[in-house]
Design an enzyme around this catalytic site. Sequence first.
Site, PDB file in Angstrom:
ATOM      1  N   GLU A  47      15.106  -5.788 -60.535  1.00  0.00           N
ATOM      2  CA  GLU A  47      15.496  -4.500 -61.114  1.00  0.00           C
ATOM      3  C   GLU A  47      14.262  -3.624 -61.276  1.00  0.00           C
ATOM      4  OE1 GLU A  47      15.781  -2.994 -65.649  1.00  0.00           O
ATOM      5  OE2 GLU A  47      16.801  -4.880 -65.208  1.00  0.00           O
ATOM      6  N   LYS A 135      23.921  -8.316 -70.397  1.00  0.00           N
ATOM      7  CA  LYS A 135      22.489  -8.503 -70.590  1.00  0.00           C
ATOM      8  C   LYS A 135      22.237  -8.551 -72.094  1.00  0.00           C
ATOM      9  CE  LYS A 135      19.474  -5.082 -70.554  1.00  0.00           C
ATOM     10  NZ  LYS A 135      18.562  -3.990 -70.141  1.00  0.00           N
TER      11      LYS A 135
END
Length: 230
Positions: A47, A135
């Site tokens: 990411e 997350k």
Amino acid sequence: MTSGNTPEKFLHGLKESRLIAIVRGTDGPAAARAALAVMAEGFRSVEVALTTPDALAAIRRIRDAAPEGCLVGAGTVLTARDVHDVVAAGGQFIVTPALAESIDVGAGLGLPVLAGALTPTEAYQAMTRGATAVKLFPASVGGPSYLKALRDPFPQIPFIAVGGVGLADAPAFWAAGAIAVGPGGPLIGDAASGGDLDALRERARAFVALADARAGTHRMEATRLEAKLS
């Protein structure tokens, strides 16, 4: 648009690799080099935070140069415009720090979405809004014991531990039920701001070796269980 990277495939890949790298820095080209370095050492998913200068250009560069089977996405994705910009840049998944509008937009486009949440209510809402996984952020606030407590009422929610998760912390989060951990600073260091890539590669190898060892332990445990049941 996602080149076959469906939420289901992405989730399966995370469960196999147990890792996702979080790249955030002060220099876009350096961030791209850092991302490609960790991919070369075995990370399958990376990411790039949109707070990194020229993050979209970095995502384009990573997508063009990534090893086969590796995926690049964007983090700190908050708005609908962010989602569309990431897609245009070739991003293959999005990550949010909170319950932002980007969750609904990304899920609506068929993108894998890792939605940031901390509380039980937030985790539940993230999944009902179409998140692929939650997350847990910042995971260091409650630690592995907090994750275990969250999973008791929500065993069906896939959790990824992100935020202050270093090499020494990862095994406890996996043991508590995290399908993956997302090391940022403890992995990337200063490499995404022009720092030492050799040191980054060494840290990346350590994380990958640890995840592989964990996977090997699980395979042995499954084999023993099958033997007992047969």
